[in-house]
Design a protein around this motif. Sequence first.
Motif, PDB file in Angstrom:
ATOM      1  N   CYS A   1       0.830  -1.211   0.000  1.00 22.12           N
ATOM      2  CA  CYS A   1       0.000   0.000   0.000  1.00 22.12           C
ATOM      3  C   CYS A   1       0.859   1.253   0.000  1.00 22.12           C
ATOM      4  O   CYS A   1       0.627   2.187  -0.780  1.00 22.12           O
ATOM      5  N   MET A   2       1.886   1.262   0.866  1.00 20.69           N
ATOM      6  CA  MET A   2       2.759   2.426   0.946  1.00 20.69           C
ATOM      7  C   MET A   2       3.535   2.615  -0.346  1.00 20.69           C
ATOM      8  O   MET A   2       3.791   3.746  -0.776  1.00 20.69           O
ATOM      9  N   GLY A   3       3.918   1.515  -0.992  1.00 19.19           N
ATOM     10  CA  GLY A   3       4.618   1.616  -2.269  1.00 19.19           C
ATOM     11  C   GLY A   3       3.769   2.294  -3.327  1.00 19.19           C
ATOM     12  O   GLY A   3       4.246   3.150  -4.086  1.00 19.19           O
ATOM     13  N   TYR A   4       2.486   1.931  -3.376  1.00 13.76           N
ATOM     14  CA  TYR A   4       1.576   2.554  -4.348  1.00 13.76           C
ATOM     15  C   TYR A   4       1.382   4.042  -4.038  1.00 13.76           C
ATOM     16  O   TYR A   4       1.393   4.885  -4.942  1.00 13.76           O
ATOM     17  N   ILE A   5       1.196   4.365  -2.753  1.00 18.97           N
ATOM     18  CA  ILE A   5       0.994   5.762  -2.361  1.00 18.97           C
ATOM     19  C   ILE A   5       2.233   6.596  -2.656  1.00 18.97           C
ATOM     20  O   ILE A   5       2.140   7.730  -3.127  1.00 18.97           O
ATOM     21  N   LEU A   6       3.421   6.019  -2.402  1.00 21.41           N
ATOM     22  CA  LEU A   6       4.664   6.721  -2.708  1.00 21.41           C
ATOM     23  C   LEU A   6       4.770   6.978  -4.211  1.00 21.41           C
ATOM     24  O   LEU A   6       5.155   8.081  -4.638  1.00 21.41           O
TER      25      LEU A   6
END
Length: 457
Positions: free
Chosen positions: A208-213
């Motif tokens: 999730c954090m990878g996509y948001i980044l």
Amino acid sequence: MNRANSDELGKKPIGKLLIQQAVPASIGILVMSINILVDTIFVGNWIGSTAIAAINVVLPVSFFIAALGMAIGIGGSSIISRALGANDDKKALKTFGNQITITLLVTISMVVVGLTFIDELIPAFGGKGEIFAPAKIYYRVVLYGVPVLALAMMGNTVIRAEGKPKFAMVAMIIPSVGNLIMDYVFINVLDYGMLGAAWATTGSYILCMGYILWFFLSKNSELKIRFSDFGIDFSILKEMGALGFVTLSRQAVVSVIYLLLNNILFELGGESSVAVYAIVARMLMFALFPVLGVTQGFLPIAGYNYGANYYERVRESINKAILYASGVAILVFAVIMIFPEEIASVFTRDQQVIRDTPSAMRWVFAAIPIISIQLIGSAYFQAIGKAVPALLLTISRQGIAFIPLILILPKYYGELGVWISFPLADLLSTIVTGYFLRREVKSTLITSDETKEVETS
């Protein structure tokens, strides 16, 4: 589905607006709920009911961290939205930078404290007896992912503040799907047991954090922060804290309730009682997603029309939101009352847990048909900017009413006292919220309309 713009909020039929606003909110909640639900089913069937109880012990930590990220996100996103609307890009960027800084500072500190006192904290959360060992495995790995979880929750609200709901929805879908796939691989294929369940959860946060980044680094985002934006601005932090406090308080109460119930139920019935509560709690999250979706959809409609002095439309939005949410709640109530045994058997093969869950589930959901009054009523005060009544009514159900009940009733009625506390808290908070909502509508909305009629005549 596109969101209604400002003009439409004041012009379109209320019923159509509620559906238009509630559907995307419901989808987002549904995706997260299914993730939690199926995750519990996998763990219960592939590891055992003790593993479900162990995850439930760690849940207060995850809830509080998620709440922290949401509070920082919601508080900062409100500032960002207004700043972007006023073409104040500098303040928007500074706010976003401060959100990242404060999230990392707070969560990394929590990880250090959590790992240092791991053997004391797990029993305090209810991880005793056979639950302690698997809970410790799960807790340690999930704690590693705490900063990532908080950043993901915060970042998701900022994406919405930029007016990019589709990206925000994808950000919720990715970890849900990822968690289920990793559950299957780590638990069922590789047979990593509790460690596999923990890494599947933490891995989903990372996805999730990878996509948001990626979103914020790509051309899709307007917020291109500089190094100087990470410096603390105390005026922004103060405003952010005030706006996010209601969210943090509500979720903090949820964490406290999990902590109390895990300990109370362990003392009353051991590991199986904690597992029963874990199943019931997952069903509460899942089954109420459309009711919560209507509540979230109601907020912008009521807020806009109140600000525009369209008080008749505000009254109509209250009535229709309660009507829609109640209709859905009655359907949920019917399903739970008719099929509790079938629902319980989906989660686990433990016969004692399957026997005990239906009765608990029926009690917990007994007052669900009236809960929309409490949810819409407290949301109304939040929509019109009255923070104190919004906070008090928001926590009235789970905090002010429920916590004293679960501390008192089990002393006289044992485990049954825990389960009957749920509908009693729902009933009491609904009566209180209904009273204040009715008084507010009569004194503000109806009186204001009558005053306008006198002035125009």
